[in-house]
Design a protein around this motif. Structure first.
Motif, short mmCIF file in Angstrom:
data_model
loop_
_atom_site.label_atom_id
_atom_site.label_comp_id
_atom_site.label_asym_id
_atom_site.label_seq_id
_atom_site.Cartn_x
_atom_site.Cartn_y
_atom_site.Cartn_z
N GLY A 280 -0.73 40.28 0.61
CA GLY A 280 -1.15 39.29 2.10
C GLY A 280 -0.23 37.85 2.01
N ARG A 281 0.48 37.62 0.67
CA ARG A 281 0.66 35.61 0.89
C ARG A 281 2.03 36.50 1.38
NH1 ARG A 281 3.33 32.81 -4.87
NH2 ARG A 281 4.13 31.87 -3.62
N SER A 282 2.17 34.90 2.59
CA SER A 282 3.10 34.64 3.74
C SER A 282 4.01 33.87 2.90
CB SER A 282 2.69 33.90 4.69
OG SER A 282 1.86 34.98 4.89
N PHE A 283 5.47 34.53 2.75
CA PHE A 283 6.33 33.20 2.58
C PHE A 283 7.26 32.89 4.14
CE2 PHE A 283 5.41 35.62 -1.45
CZ PHE A 283 6.08 35.13 -1.84
N ARG A 284 7.20 31.24 3.98
CA ARG A 284 7.73 30.85 5.18
C ARG A 284 9.46 30.61 5.14
NH1 ARG A 284 7.37 24.08 6.73
NH2 ARG A 284 8.55 25.04 8.22
N LEU A 285 9.28 30.74 5.62
CA LEU A 285 11.75 31.22 5.84
C LEU A 285 11.52 30.11 6.90
CD1 LEU A 285 12.61 34.78 5.68
CD2 LEU A 285 12.36 32.84 3.38
N LYS A 286 12.10 29.06 6.16
CA LYS A 286 12.81 27.59 7.27
C LYS A 286 13.97 28.08 8.46
CE LYS A 286 12.95 22.64 7.69
NZ LYS A 286 12.22 21.50 7.12
N GLY A 300 12.27 27.79 15.53
CA GLY A 300 11.11 27.82 14.57
C GLY A 300 11.40 28.59 13.28
N ASP A 301 10.38 29.13 12.86
CA ASP A 301 9.88 29.66 11.39
C ASP A 301 10.00 30.97 11.60
OD1 ASP A 301 10.58 26.84 10.14
OD2 ASP A 301 8.84 26.60 10.13
N PHE A 302 10.42 31.56 10.07
CA PHE A 302 9.80 32.84 10.46
C PHE A 302 8.91 33.17 8.40
CE2 PHE A 302 9.88 37.22 8.82
CZ PHE A 302 9.74 38.03 9.28
N TYR A 303 8.08 33.75 8.81
CA TYR A 303 6.79 33.98 7.99
C TYR A 303 6.46 35.29 7.89
CZ TYR A 303 4.97 29.55 9.04
OH TYR A 303 5.57 27.82 9.69
N ALA A 304 7.22 35.87 6.42
CA ALA A 304 7.03 36.93 5.99
C ALA A 304 5.87 37.19 4.93
CB ALA A 304 8.69 37.08 4.74
N LYS A 305 4.89 38.37 5.49
CA LYS A 305 3.96 38.93 4.52
C LYS A 305 3.95 39.69 4.00
CE LYS A 305 -1.08 39.03 6.06
NZ LYS A 305 -1.65 39.51 7.44
N ALA A 306 3.63 39.43 2.41
CA ALA A 306 3.42 40.16 1.50
C ALA A 306 2.85 41.57 1.39
CB ALA A 306 3.58 39.53 -0.14
#
Length: 332
Positions: A280-286, A300-306
């Motif tokens: 559930g942790r999100s990683f921001r890819l700017k 925009g940014d991409f949020y990768a949700k684990a």
């Protein structure tokens, strides 16, 4: 003439609000869209049926008329009505009717498009006899009517009379097309018009093609106004210019740390995973989200949700080691 239950076609309740109706339409439109089912005639017909249902119950005036008809038709059935004995005359559009928008004749319909109409037997834009009978040819001057291009495009158009008529319609595109930009070919009145959809466009944004509408009595032309509907995506959700997607991480990487790869619309990206990453942790890819409309090189940014994926084929040695670790942890 066959009665059509538009609520059943869209899979919504008769008291569904417009938001639920549009959501159901978008999901079905994505599933049966001709661009995604090329050569599949059954999907093409289903898409037309879905589109017809949406046009009938998404417009308040049409929906009120349809609901009145539906209630009367169901009462007739409950009294034992069968076959073709239902009296449609109370609901059929006719010239001079003051209750609802009047019916357009085929000649008027063709005249609206410069005397050309549409190809083959598609002059009613794919609408059924039921729809055309109840709401008129092309749904009348104040409503919506459909037209399609045999290869490239299917849309629903409404006409309003100005100094030259504007043509309003809706086109459906995929999220990938919104990311990269795309084009649509539209045929109106014997003219083929290419509409450019810019990258980064958002749902319900409008595209204006100046001077591509209908000619007015004094020679001026209206505009072609297209509302863009972006189909739901199976892997990504969009919030403005940002995207969120799923990032699958194996058990060992989640515990020990390492690298994982996530697929964005711009390609695969490697992400450094710290030890003890929770699901559930999100990683921001700017800068890996959607292009910003009309802003070159801005994203925009991409949020990768684990999401932690457990192994399915552990060896006996691995299982024994995990059991030992689990026992030692209990003793702490």
């Amino acid at each position: 003439m066959e009665f059509k239950d538009y609520y059943q076609i869209l899979g919504v309740a008769p008291d569904a609000d417009n938001k639920a109706i549009k959501k159901a339409y978008q999901a079905l439109a994505k599933k049966y869209h001709p661009d995604l089912n090329q050569g599949d005639k059954a999907s093409e017909e289903k898409f037309k049926e879905i589109n017809e249902a949406y046009q009938a119950i998404s417009d308040p005036d049409k929906r009120q008329k349809y609901d009145d008809l539906r209630a009367n038709y169901q009462q007739w059935q409950s009294r034992g009505g069968r076959g073709d004995s239902f009296d449609w005359s109370a609901w059929q559009e006719s010239p001079g009717s003051s209750r609802y928008t009047r019916t357009m004749t085929p000649e008027e319909f063709a005249e609206m498009f410069g005397g050309q109409g549409f190809e083959g037997n598609r002059s009613t834009g794919g609408f059924s006899d039921f729809f055309s009978t109840i709401f008129g040819m092309g749904a009348g001057m104040g409503g919506h009517h459909g037209f399609d291009d045999s290869d490239d495009y299917y849309a629903d158009i409404s006409h309003r009379q100005h100094v030259g008529r504007n043509i309003e319609g809706e086109i459906a595109i995929t999220l990938e097309e919104a990311y990269h930009g795309t084009k649509r070919l539209i045929e109106v009145g014997g003219r083929r018009i290419e509409a450019t959809v810019p990258r980064g466009i958002k749902n319900n944004n409008k595209i204006k093609l100046s001077g591509q509408g209908q000619a007015g009595p004094r020679g001026g032309k209206g505009d072609l106004l297209l509302t863009v509907s972006i189909l739901p995506h199976t892997q990504y959700t969009r919030d403005g210019d940002d995207l969120t997607g799923n990032l699958e991480i194996d058990f060992y990487t989640a515990v020990l740390g390492g690298e994982a790869r996530v697929r964005t619309l711009g390609g695969e990206v490697s992400i450094k995973i710290p030890p003890y990453t929770q699901s559930g942790r999100s990683f921001r890819l700017k800068g890996k989200g959607m292009p910003v409309l009309n802003k070159k090189d801005s994203f925009g940014d991409f949020y990768a949700k684990a999401t932690i994926v457990l192994p399915k084929d552990l060896s006996e040695k691995e299982t024994a080691a995990l059991q030992q670790l689990a026992q030692e942890r209990v003793k702490r």
